[in-house]
Design an enzyme around this catalytic site. Sequence first.
Site, PDB file in Angstrom:
ATOM      1  N   HIS A 317       0.848  -1.195   0.000  1.00 48.33           N
ATOM      2  CA  HIS A 317       0.000   0.000   0.000  1.00 48.33           C
ATOM      3  C   HIS A 317       0.881   1.242   0.000  1.00 48.33           C
ATOM      4  O   HIS A 317       1.947   1.247   0.594  1.00 48.33           O
ATOM      5  CB  HIS A 317      -0.900   0.022   1.260  1.00 48.33           C
ATOM      6  CG  HIS A 317      -2.070   0.933   1.135  1.00 48.33           C
ATOM      7  ND1 HIS A 317      -1.986   2.274   1.390  1.00 48.33           N
ATOM      8  CD2 HIS A 317      -3.340   0.699   0.732  1.00 48.33           C
ATOM      9  CE1 HIS A 317      -3.169   2.833   1.179  1.00 48.33           C
ATOM     10  NE2 HIS A 317      -4.004   1.902   0.779  1.00 48.33           N
ATOM     11  N   ASP A 375      -7.900  -5.418  -0.135  1.00 45.86           N
ATOM     12  CA  ASP A 375      -8.349  -6.206  -1.297  1.00 45.86           C
ATOM     13  C   ASP A 375      -8.000  -7.678  -1.190  1.00 45.86           C
ATOM     14  O   ASP A 375      -8.434  -8.478  -2.003  1.00 45.86           O
ATOM     15  CB  ASP A 375      -7.714  -5.622  -2.563  1.00 45.86           C
ATOM     16  CG  ASP A 375      -8.224  -4.209  -2.809  1.00 45.86           C
ATOM     17  OD1 ASP A 375      -7.407  -3.281  -2.829  1.00 45.86           O
ATOM     18  OD2 ASP A 375      -9.457  -4.059  -2.917  1.00 45.86           O
TER      19      ASP A 375
HETATM   20  C1  SDX Z   1      -6.163   0.255  -2.883  1.00 41.10           C
HETATM   21  O1  SDX Z   1      -4.416   4.743  -1.923  1.00 41.10           O
HETATM   22  C2  SDX Z   1      -5.343   4.104  -1.322  1.00 41.10           C
HETATM   23  O2  SDX Z   1      -5.753   4.460  -0.222  1.00 41.10           O
HETATM   24  C3  SDX Z   1      -5.894   2.938  -2.090  1.00 41.10           C
HETATM   25  C4  SDX Z   1      -6.914   2.078  -1.372  1.00 41.10           C
HETATM   26  C5  SDX Z   1      -8.183   2.848  -1.074  1.00 41.10           C
HETATM   27  O3  SDX Z   1      -8.899   2.463  -0.136  1.00 41.10           O
HETATM   28  O4  SDX Z   1      -8.487   3.792  -1.865  1.00 41.10           O
HETATM   29  O5  SDX Z   1      -6.381   1.596  -0.143  1.00 41.10           O
HETATM   30  C6  SDX Z   1      -7.326   0.869  -2.225  1.00 41.10           C
HETATM   31  O6  SDX Z   1      -5.859   0.617  -3.980  1.00 41.10           O
HETATM   32  C7  SDX Z   1      -5.321  -0.750  -2.124  1.00 41.10           C
HETATM   33  C8  SDX Z   1      -4.047  -1.183  -2.937  1.00 41.10           C
HETATM   34  C9  SDX Z   1      -4.550  -2.236  -3.932  1.00 41.10           C
HETATM   35  N1  SDX Z   1      -3.441  -2.591  -4.913  1.00 41.10           N
HETATM   36  C10 SDX Z   1      -2.870  -3.786  -4.896  1.00 41.10           C
HETATM   37  O7  SDX Z   1      -3.066  -4.642  -4.020  1.00 41.10           O
HETATM   38  C11 SDX Z   1      -1.937  -4.025  -6.067  1.00 41.10           C
HETATM   39  C12 SDX Z   1      -0.614  -4.615  -5.571  1.00 41.10           C
HETATM   40  N2  SDX Z   1       0.092  -3.578  -4.792  1.00 41.10           N
HETATM   41  C13 SDX Z   1       1.050  -2.767  -5.483  1.00 41.10           C
HETATM   42  O8  SDX Z   1       0.854  -2.550  -6.835  1.00 41.10           O
HETATM   43  C14 SDX Z   1       1.572  -1.604  -4.666  1.00 41.10           C
HETATM   44  O9  SDX Z   1       1.827  -2.094  -3.413  1.00 41.10           O
HETATM   45  C15 SDX Z   1       0.724  -0.339  -4.544  1.00 41.10           C
HETATM   46  C16 SDX Z   1       0.371   0.210  -5.876  1.00 41.10           C
HETATM   47  C17 SDX Z   1      -0.509  -0.602  -3.768  1.00 41.10           C
HETATM   48  C18 SDX Z   1       1.569   0.686  -3.789  1.00 41.10           C
HETATM   49  O10 SDX Z   1       2.620   1.007  -4.580  1.00 41.10           O
HETATM   50  P1  SDX Z   1       3.763   2.021  -4.079  1.00 41.10           P
HETATM   51  O11 SDX Z   1       3.533   2.520  -2.707  1.00 41.10           O
HETATM   52  O12 SDX Z   1       3.978   3.009  -5.163  1.00 41.10           O
HETATM   53  O13 SDX Z   1       4.967   1.086  -3.896  1.00 41.10           O
HETATM   54  P2  SDX Z   1       5.999   0.814  -5.020  1.00 41.10           P
HETATM   55  O14 SDX Z   1       5.270   0.455  -6.272  1.00 41.10           O
HETATM   56  O15 SDX Z   1       6.955   1.948  -5.077  1.00 41.10           O
HETATM   57  O16 SDX Z   1       6.695  -0.476  -4.431  1.00 41.10           O
HETATM   58  C19 SDX Z   1       7.686  -0.348  -3.419  1.00 41.10           C
HETATM   59  C20 SDX Z   1       8.494  -1.620  -3.550  1.00 41.10           C
HETATM   60  C21 SDX Z   1       8.905  -1.903  -4.993  1.00 41.10           C
HETATM   61  O17 SDX Z   1      10.100  -2.627  -4.966  1.00 41.10           O
HETATM   62  P3  SDX Z   1      11.490  -1.786  -5.213  1.00 41.10           P
HETATM   63  O18 SDX Z   1      11.373  -1.088  -6.554  1.00 41.10           O
HETATM   64  O19 SDX Z   1      11.593  -0.794  -4.049  1.00 41.10           O
HETATM   65  O20 SDX Z   1      12.575  -2.838  -5.189  1.00 41.10           O
HETATM   66  O21 SDX Z   1       7.689  -2.738  -3.145  1.00 41.10           O
HETATM   67  C22 SDX Z   1       7.481  -3.601  -4.243  1.00 41.10           C
HETATM   68  C23 SDX Z   1       7.821  -2.829  -5.502  1.00 41.10           C
HETATM   69  O22 SDX Z   1       8.279  -3.679  -6.525  1.00 41.10           O
HETATM   70  N3  SDX Z   1       6.076  -3.974  -4.210  1.00 41.10           N
HETATM   71  C24 SDX Z   1       5.611  -5.204  -4.392  1.00 41.10           C
HETATM   72  C25 SDX Z   1       4.218  -5.105  -4.214  1.00 41.10           C
HETATM   73  N4  SDX Z   1       3.895  -3.842  -3.943  1.00 41.10           N
HETATM   74  C26 SDX Z   1       5.054  -3.150  -3.951  1.00 41.10           C
HETATM   75  N5  SDX Z   1       6.221  -6.385  -4.677  1.00 41.10           N
HETATM   76  C27 SDX Z   1       5.422  -7.460  -4.790  1.00 41.10           C
HETATM   77  N6  SDX Z   1       4.076  -7.455  -4.632  1.00 41.10           N
HETATM   78  C28 SDX Z   1       3.454  -6.299  -4.346  1.00 41.10           C
HETATM   79  N7  SDX Z   1       2.132  -6.290  -4.198  1.00 41.10           N
END
Ligand code: SDX
Length: 441
Positions: A317, A375
């Site tokens: 998140h 989710d």
């Molecule tokens: C919702 O914003 C809100 O409040 C949203 C929400 C709401 O109520 O409105 O809470 C609803 O959208 C919940 C989130 C649902 N999305 C998912 O479950 C999709 C999977 N999650 C990711 O795509 C990700 O965690 C996000 C998009 C939710 C957050 O992304 P960030 O904060 O921009 O984090 P990032 O993409 O910069 O990742 C940080 C690191 C990265 O690795 P590095 O580049 O630092 O090496 O963490 C890794 C990412 O690759 N990473 C994951 C991951 N999420 C982040 N690796 C594996 N699996 C994951 N799910």
Amino acid sequence: MSVQNAIKTQDAKSKTATLSIDGQALDLPVRTGTCGPDVIDVARLYRDSGRFTYDPGFTSTANCVSKITYIDGDNGILLYRGYPIDQLAERSSFIETCYLLLHGELPTAEQFAVFQRTIRNHTMLHEQMTRFYTGFRRDAHPMAVMVGVVGALSAFYHDSTDINDDQQRLIAVHRLIAKMPTIAAMAYKYSLGQPIIYPRNDLDYCANFLQMCFAIPCEPYEPNPVLARALDRIFILHADHEQNASTSTVRLAGSSGANPFACIAAGVACLWGPAHGGANEAALNMLHEIGTVDRIPEYIAKAKDKNSGFRLMGFGHRVYKNYDPRAKVMQKTCHEVLDALGMRDDPLLKVAMELERIALEDDYFVNKKLYPNIDFYSGITLRAMGFPVSMFTALFAVARTIGWIGQWKEMIEDPEQRIGRPRQLYAGPAERDFVPLEDRN
Ligand code: SDX
């Protein structure tokens, strides 16, 4: 250029941060809220320094002052108007939470009765809108239908589109809260080729939604009260969440003066993305793809492999760097629903619980503070209740409508609000002269 951590306190109220740019000291006001991080007001930065800030994804940028919802991501705290989400999920109802998010206080018995009656009186759609659905293919994704139909509300309810009239704003708010379940249920029925089921105003919000989705004209239908209560709690959990992507979309659309129905349609469109509200559908599809517990290590490895492009859907998140407080309640609700339906041995639940256990012990996820979000368990629960995967994000949109429209209303009534217009760092070609076609090689 450096930003000294010189938060000087001139007096109890006003603080400043000093920015030093090429030897020039710039004092920027620091504003303090009820709780959470202070903000450095950079509204005058360009005028005084000729420079913009740069913050793609707005990870460090507050775009408004809001009194509605507060998240402490490090401590896994979520408050709606100061009330903790777990207390509201356990002790309130979705309609009461709608009142709270909209008006800022829990309603008295009289206020609640009037609000509930008002919402029930707006649950029907203009009858001509039912023909709007027949323009879609039966296999259209429900979110594609929702984007279209919600936007079309402004073509049917002209008497609540004047954003400068506070009564029209309130009617538009009530219409959206009341009609979103009807719109979503009609999209589901249309996809099945079944006749639409009209709302029943003798039922509460979620029981009515269940009957609009699952009743058929040829036999009686009584909503399961356990499922209606579970859905009510799921809607509370999804109601609002500060300035998430779809809420920020609604605010930006609203800042141009667009009518509230068009703004909510923009929010629906943004929520559809798998990184946002589409994650519940993506998380369930992922659990299906994993299939069995023995295949989990393969997918954990993929999630850790940057080149795989695979992420564990329902994990991580932008704000929560601790357990999403909603996920805890969602997990409890999931178990309650599966128990009530005699589905405790659901193989997908076993995969989800084992996946969560393994991920929470794995250094990659621990170090990156990746925890299950709302989710992760919602999909299993909604599937058990009989909803197809394609309807999951539409349900999220129904619940989040109160958050979107409440934040929209707060923005319209905020004297500081103005049209949103971010700037950029330009990295394209410097000015150059046009080359006629015959001179190009
Ligand atoms: C919702 O914003 C809100 O409040 C949203 C929400 C709401 O109520 O409105 O809470 C609803 O959208 C919940 C989130 C649902 N999305 C998912 O479950 C999709 C999977 N999650 C990711 O795509 C990700 O965690 C996000 C998009 C939710 C957050 O992304 P960030 O904060 O921009 O984090 P990032 O993409 O910069 O990742 C940080 C690191 C990265 O690795 P590095 O580049 O630092 O090496 O963490 C890794 C990412 O690759 N990473 C994951 C991951 N999420 C982040 N690796 C594996 N699996 C994951 N799910």
